[in-house]
Design an enzyme around this catalytic site. Sequence first.
Site, mmCIF file in Angstrom:
data_model
loop_
_atom_site.group_PDB
_atom_site.id
_atom_site.type_symbol
_atom_site.label_atom_id
_atom_site.label_comp_id
_atom_site.label_asym_id
_atom_site.label_seq_id
_atom_site.Cartn_x
_atom_site.Cartn_y
_atom_site.Cartn_z
ATOM 1 N N ASN A 52 61.481 39.739 3.677
ATOM 2 C CA ASN A 52 61.824 38.958 2.482
ATOM 3 C C ASN A 52 60.668 38.962 1.490
ATOM 4 O OD1 ASN A 52 60.604 37.253 4.457
ATOM 5 N ND2 ASN A 52 61.360 35.414 3.468
ATOM 6 N N GLU A 54 59.555 36.993 -1.880
ATOM 7 C CA GLU A 54 59.857 35.798 -2.680
ATOM 8 C C GLU A 54 59.241 35.879 -4.074
ATOM 9 O OE1 GLU A 54 58.951 32.345 -0.289
ATOM 10 O OE2 GLU A 54 60.734 32.731 0.947
ATOM 11 N N CYS A 63 66.202 38.675 0.217
ATOM 12 C CA CYS A 63 66.174 38.579 1.678
ATOM 13 C C CYS A 63 65.739 39.904 2.316
ATOM 14 C CB CYS A 63 67.560 38.253 2.220
ATOM 15 S SG CYS A 63 68.184 36.640 1.762
ATOM 16 N N GLU A 65 67.090 41.434 4.777
ATOM 17 C CA GLU A 65 68.228 42.320 5.067
ATOM 18 C C GLU A 65 68.534 43.222 3.878
ATOM 19 O OE1 GLU A 65 67.967 39.099 5.599
ATOM 20 O OE2 GLU A 65 69.356 38.382 7.145
ATOM 21 N N CYS A 102 72.467 35.575 5.238
ATOM 22 C CA CYS A 102 73.098 34.689 4.250
ATOM 23 C C CYS A 102 74.385 35.350 3.727
ATOM 24 C CB CYS A 102 72.130 34.403 3.099
ATOM 25 S SG CYS A 102 71.981 35.753 1.908
ATOM 26 N N CYS A 105 73.935 38.624 1.711
ATOM 27 C CA CYS A 105 73.623 39.785 2.559
ATOM 28 C C CYS A 105 74.857 40.229 3.338
ATOM 29 C CB CYS A 105 72.472 39.461 3.504
ATOM 30 S SG CYS A 105 70.893 39.305 2.631
HETATM 31 N N1 THU Z 1 65.894 34.842 4.223
HETATM 32 C C1 THU Z 1 66.021 36.145 4.630
HETATM 33 O O1 THU Z 1 65.221 37.000 4.256
HETATM 34 N N2 THU Z 1 67.040 36.442 5.465
HETATM 35 C C2 THU Z 1 67.891 35.534 6.028
HETATM 36 O O2 THU Z 1 68.751 35.911 6.808
HETATM 37 C C3 THU Z 1 67.766 34.123 5.683
HETATM 38 C C4 THU Z 1 66.823 33.800 4.578
HETATM 39 C C5 THU Z 1 64.758 34.496 3.362
HETATM 40 C C6 THU Z 1 65.072 34.118 1.962
HETATM 41 C C7 THU Z 1 63.871 33.263 1.619
HETATM 42 O O3 THU Z 1 62.789 34.105 1.250
HETATM 43 C C8 THU Z 1 63.514 32.577 2.908
HETATM 44 O O4 THU Z 1 64.106 33.389 3.937
HETATM 45 C C9 THU Z 1 63.997 31.162 3.046
HETATM 46 O O5 THU Z 1 65.345 31.047 2.847
#
Ligand code: THU
Length: 144
Positions: A52, A54, A63, A65, A102, A105
């Site tokens: 991920n 940010e 994310c 994924e 999520c 994704c």
């Molecule tokens: N996140 C992911 O990368 N994958 C997931 O399956 C759930 C959430 C990330 C998004 C964000 O950067 C952090 O996790 C918190 O939600």
Amino acid sequence: MEKKLTTSLSEADLKLIEAAKQAALTAYAPYSQFHVGAAVLLSDGRIVKGSNQENKAYGSCVCAERVALLYATANYATTPPVSIAICAMQNNTYMAQPVTPCGECRQVLMEMQTRFQTPIRVVMYGTEHSLVATDASLLLPASF
Ligand code: THU
């Protein structure tokens, strides 16, 4: 292959989880402190990793994924993704329960299944137990 949710992991799943764990170490997550790793296995055996990424503008966070899946199709456009492993860590500890993708994704996973006409196995890792969907459609019923 039967569509089902299961907790049993294959040898290939275990290898892909190891790659996802490595990927989690590259997460950029200063806002959530939730470090997610994803590893995508392509039909030719190649493994593509993502984590991920940010952003101060939270809506611009991506994310793990999607980073992995979209890198895979952008760079290996004719090679179907066949499975993806996902894991996450907080405070240097992997999550006990499976980390599930999520909704956004899940939609991207469905697009890839349709595009390549190949089911994608989704391996959601947790230290206590993992969860496997043998087909991404199990995670997004009645999808668009
Ligand atoms: N996140 C992911 O990368 N994958 C997931 O399956 C759930 C959430 C990330 C998004 C964000 O950067 C952090 O996790 C918190 O939600």
